[in-house]
Design a protein around this motif. Structure first.
Motif, PDB file in Angstrom:
ATOM      1  N   LEU A 184     -28.294  28.365  31.067  1.00 19.67           N
ATOM      2  CA  LEU A 184     -27.877  27.841  32.369  1.00 19.67           C
ATOM      3  C   LEU A 184     -29.071  27.519  33.249  1.00 19.67           C
ATOM      4  CD1 LEU A 184     -24.791  30.118  33.177  1.00 19.67           C
ATOM      5  CD2 LEU A 184     -24.770  27.685  32.624  1.00 19.67           C
ATOM      6  N   SER A 185     -30.085  28.385  33.218  1.00 19.38           N
ATOM      7  CA  SER A 185     -31.276  28.120  34.028  1.00 19.38           C
ATOM      8  C   SER A 185     -31.973  26.846  33.574  1.00 19.38           C
ATOM      9  CB  SER A 185     -32.244  29.307  33.951  1.00 19.38           C
ATOM     10  OG  SER A 185     -32.776  29.449  32.638  1.00 19.38           O
ATOM     11  N   HIS A 186     -31.968  26.610  32.273  1.00 15.79           N
ATOM     12  CA  HIS A 186     -32.568  25.401  31.703  1.00 15.79           C
ATOM     13  C   HIS A 186     -31.822  24.161  32.177  1.00 15.79           C
ATOM     14  CE1 HIS A 186     -34.331  23.481  27.789  1.00 15.79           C
ATOM     15  NE2 HIS A 186     -34.765  22.917  28.869  1.00 15.79           N
ATOM     16  N   ILE A 187     -30.500  24.236  32.112  1.00 19.51           N
ATOM     17  CA  ILE A 187     -29.662  23.097  32.498  1.00 19.51           C
ATOM     18  C   ILE A 187     -29.724  22.851  34.007  1.00 19.51           C
ATOM     19  CG2 ILE A 187     -27.275  22.283  32.632  1.00 19.51           C
ATOM     20  CD1 ILE A 187     -26.789  23.821  29.965  1.00 19.51           C
ATOM     21  N   PHE A 188     -29.604  23.921  34.791  1.00 21.86           N
ATOM     22  CA  PHE A 188     -29.526  23.769  36.242  1.00 21.86           C
ATOM     23  C   PHE A 188     -30.842  23.289  36.858  1.00 21.86           C
ATOM     24  CE2 PHE A 188     -25.702  26.656  36.268  1.00 21.86           C
ATOM     25  CZ  PHE A 188     -24.837  25.677  36.744  1.00 21.86           C
ATOM     26  N   PHE A 189     -31.969  23.588  36.203  1.00 21.04           N
ATOM     27  CA  PHE A 189     -33.232  23.097  36.757  1.00 21.04           C
ATOM     28  C   PHE A 189     -33.212  21.574  36.857  1.00 21.04           C
ATOM     29  CE2 PHE A 189     -37.331  21.095  36.133  1.00 21.04           C
ATOM     30  CZ  PHE A 189     -38.056  21.633  37.182  1.00 21.04           C
ATOM     31  N   TRP A 190     -32.886  20.920  35.731  1.00 22.48           N
ATOM     32  CA  TRP A 190     -32.900  19.455  35.732  1.00 22.48           C
ATOM     33  C   TRP A 190     -31.777  18.890  36.590  1.00 22.48           C
ATOM     34  CZ3 TRP A 190     -37.049  17.080  34.511  1.00 22.48           C
ATOM     35  CH2 TRP A 190     -37.915  17.607  33.552  1.00 22.48           C
ATOM     36  N   LEU A 191     -30.631  19.588  36.636  1.00 19.29           N
ATOM     37  CA  LEU A 191     -29.525  19.126  37.467  1.00 19.29           C
ATOM     38  C   LEU A 191     -29.907  19.175  38.945  1.00 19.29           C
ATOM     39  CD1 LEU A 191     -26.546  18.263  37.695  1.00 19.29           C
ATOM     40  CD2 LEU A 191     -25.933  20.692  37.768  1.00 19.29           C
ATOM     41  N   ASP A 244     -37.140  17.571  26.286  1.00 19.20           N
ATOM     42  CA  ASP A 244     -36.513  18.636  27.055  1.00 19.20           C
ATOM     43  C   ASP A 244     -35.335  18.116  27.872  1.00 19.20           C
ATOM     44  OD1 ASP A 244     -36.774  21.506  27.735  1.00 19.20           O
ATOM     45  OD2 ASP A 244     -37.004  20.746  29.773  1.00 19.20           O
ATOM     46  N   ILE A 245     -35.477  16.933  28.447  1.00 15.16           N
ATOM     47  CA  ILE A 245     -34.379  16.331  29.214  1.00 15.16           C
ATOM     48  C   ILE A 245     -33.208  15.990  28.294  1.00 15.16           C
ATOM     49  CG2 ILE A 245     -33.708  14.343  30.622  1.00 15.16           C
ATOM     50  CD1 ILE A 245     -36.610  14.274  31.649  1.00 15.16           C
ATOM     51  N   ILE A 246     -33.510  15.374  27.150  1.00 11.66           N
ATOM     52  CA  ILE A 246     -32.463  15.049  26.175  1.00 11.66           C
ATOM     53  C   ILE A 246     -31.780  16.323  25.697  1.00 11.66           C
ATOM     54  CG2 ILE A 246     -31.998  14.069  23.889  1.00 11.66           C
ATOM     55  CD1 ILE A 246     -32.609  11.997  26.006  1.00 11.66           C
ATOM     56  N   PHE A 247     -32.574  17.382  25.510  1.00 14.44           N
ATOM     57  CA  PHE A 247     -32.060  18.650  25.023  1.00 14.44           C
ATOM     58  C   PHE A 247     -30.996  19.230  25.963  1.00 14.44           C
ATOM     59  CE2 PHE A 247     -32.222  23.305  24.604  1.00 14.44           C
ATOM     60  CZ  PHE A 247     -32.088  23.449  23.236  1.00 14.44           C
ATOM     61  N   VAL A 248     -31.195  19.053  27.267  1.00 15.06           N
ATOM     62  CA  VAL A 248     -30.228  19.573  28.243  1.00 15.06           C
ATOM     63  C   VAL A 248     -28.855  18.934  28.050  1.00 15.06           C
ATOM     64  CG1 VAL A 248     -29.641  19.621  30.695  1.00 15.06           C
ATOM     65  CG2 VAL A 248     -31.938  20.235  29.965  1.00 15.06           C
ATOM     66  N   PHE A 249     -28.811  17.608  27.913  1.00 13.51           N
ATOM     67  CA  PHE A 249     -27.535  16.919  27.703  1.00 13.51           C
ATOM     68  C   PHE A 249     -26.938  17.304  26.352  1.00 13.51           C
ATOM     69  CE2 PHE A 249     -29.704  14.174  30.758  1.00 13.51           C
ATOM     70  CZ  PHE A 249     -28.698  13.973  31.692  1.00 13.51           C
ATOM     71  N   TYR A 250     -27.773  17.311  25.336  1.00 14.95           N
ATOM     72  CA  TYR A 250     -27.326  17.666  23.980  1.00 14.95           C
ATOM     73  C   TYR A 250     -26.754  19.074  23.946  1.00 14.95           C
ATOM     74  CZ  TYR A 250     -28.738  20.361  19.810  1.00 14.95           C
ATOM     75  OH  TYR A 250     -28.817  21.277  18.793  1.00 14.95           O
ATOM     76  N   TYR A 251     -27.484  20.029  24.540  1.00 16.00           N
ATOM     77  CA  TYR A 251     -27.066  21.429  24.474  1.00 16.00           C
ATOM     78  C   TYR A 251     -25.802  21.665  25.290  1.00 16.00           C
ATOM     79  CZ  TYR A 251     -27.911  26.346  23.462  1.00 16.00           C
ATOM     80  OH  TYR A 251     -27.815  27.622  22.980  1.00 16.00           O
TER      81      TYR A 251
END
Length: 323
Positions: free
Chosen positions: A243-250, A300-307
């Motif tokens: 969640l921390s990984h996803i929310f950073f970019w969001l 890393d950005i692509i990874f967020v959407f993928y994950y």
């Protein structure tokens, strides 16, 4: 030990590498799990030429039992040695010292040893992304183990004692779960005191990567779906990390859209980039692998959407397909 289902071609590549391992006393147990190609005949030929090869034949499995777990159970029970070193038929050890390195860590009180398995480098973005994803996974489970919080292992490069397996009734607790013969077993029995980590260029096991996004997604969904059976504490930590990984970019995207002070957005991006590069540089050095770091931020950005998509799919998937 290796479980093989229609793996004649891969075994022809793997066995010569296992014969060359620099270890004074070992056996090579190949469990032929209901193969219908030339696997069994090939193994018979190899066993006649090399006394180290021991064949365990599985003709059929009991109902409601996971096939690979049943095959592994028979192989471990047939083993004469105390230390069990696991890999897959499509894998290749990076050096002749792999077996010695993985087995040397198994001395009381250490009954589990976690190794690292990487994917072979090939052309194309898919291969780059698969290796990026593999490094991220390794950074998590090996990093957690290094700070005394182990939670999983990878069956392509994993070791544990026969006694640990037998005394804890093997895979009984999750025999019906598809997959998890490696990470669920480790998750169930690992702790700070009994788990070792083996890293370095000589200890890597390379594996063949998927060659299509469809197969890769299916494989990843299967792996993530198994995570639903982890211990509660492990699920909380991994969930918070994701969640921390996803929310950073969001949040960074929202701030940019709201025209928040530019220095704050640039500063956050700079710190994130610096930490990401430092993490991968240190990880690659410790693991003994190479990765083209120029594309890290994009990956890393692509990874967020993928994950986000694959994680939700795995969370609500009740049945997964074996590949």
């Amino acid at each position: 030990m290796v479980c093989a289902h229609n793996e004649e071609e891969n075994l022809r590549r793997l066995l010569p590498l296992l014969y060359e391992q620099n270890h004074p006393d070992y056996e090579i147990i190949i469990v032929d799990d209901r193969s219908y190609d030339g696997t069994y005949d090939f193994l018979l030929e190899e066993a006649a030429k090399n006394s180290k090869v021991k064949i365990v034949k599985v003709n059929e499995k009991p109902e409601n039992f996971n096939g690979k777990k049943y095959a592994l159970t028979l192989g471990i029970k047939a083993a004469k040695k105390e230390n069990i070193i696991l890999t897959d038929a499509d894998c290749t050890p990076a050096s002749n010292n792999w077996l010695t390195q993985m087995s040397s860590q198994l001395a009381s009180p250490k009954t589990i040893n976690l190794g690292f398995s990487y994917y072979e480098q090939q052309k194309g973005f898919l291969n780059t992304f698969i290796r990026f994803d593999t490094l991220w996974t390794a950074i998590q489970y090996l990093g957690m183990a290094l700070v005394g919080k182990p939670y999983m292992g990878v069956g392509r490069n994993l070791a544990y004692t026969r006694s640990l397996f037998i005394e804890n009734k093997g895979f009984t607790a999750h025999m019906k779960v598809m997959g998890g013969d490696d990470d669920l077993f480790v998750n169930q029995h690992t702790n700070k005191g009994n788990t070792a980590i083996t890293l370095g260029e000589d200890t890597i096991v390379y594996s063949k990567p998927k060659t299509s996004w469809k197969l890769f997604f299916r494989q990843k969904i299967r792996h993530l779906a198994v995570g639903k059976h982890y211990k509660s504490g492990n699920k909380v930590i991994l969930g918070l990390f994701s969640l921390s990984h996803i929310f950073f970019w969001l949040i960074l995207g929202v701030q940019t859209g709201m025209q928040v002070e530019l220095y704050f957005v640039i500063g956050s991006f700079f710190i994130k980039t610096l930490l990401l590069y430092l993490t991968f540089i240190i990880a690659c050095k410790k693991l003994g692998v190479r990765f083209n770091l120029w594309s890290l931020i994009f990956l890393d950005i692509i990874f967020v959407f993928y994950y986000s998509i694959i994680g939700l799919k795995a969370l609500f998937t009740k049945r997964v397909r074996w590949i």
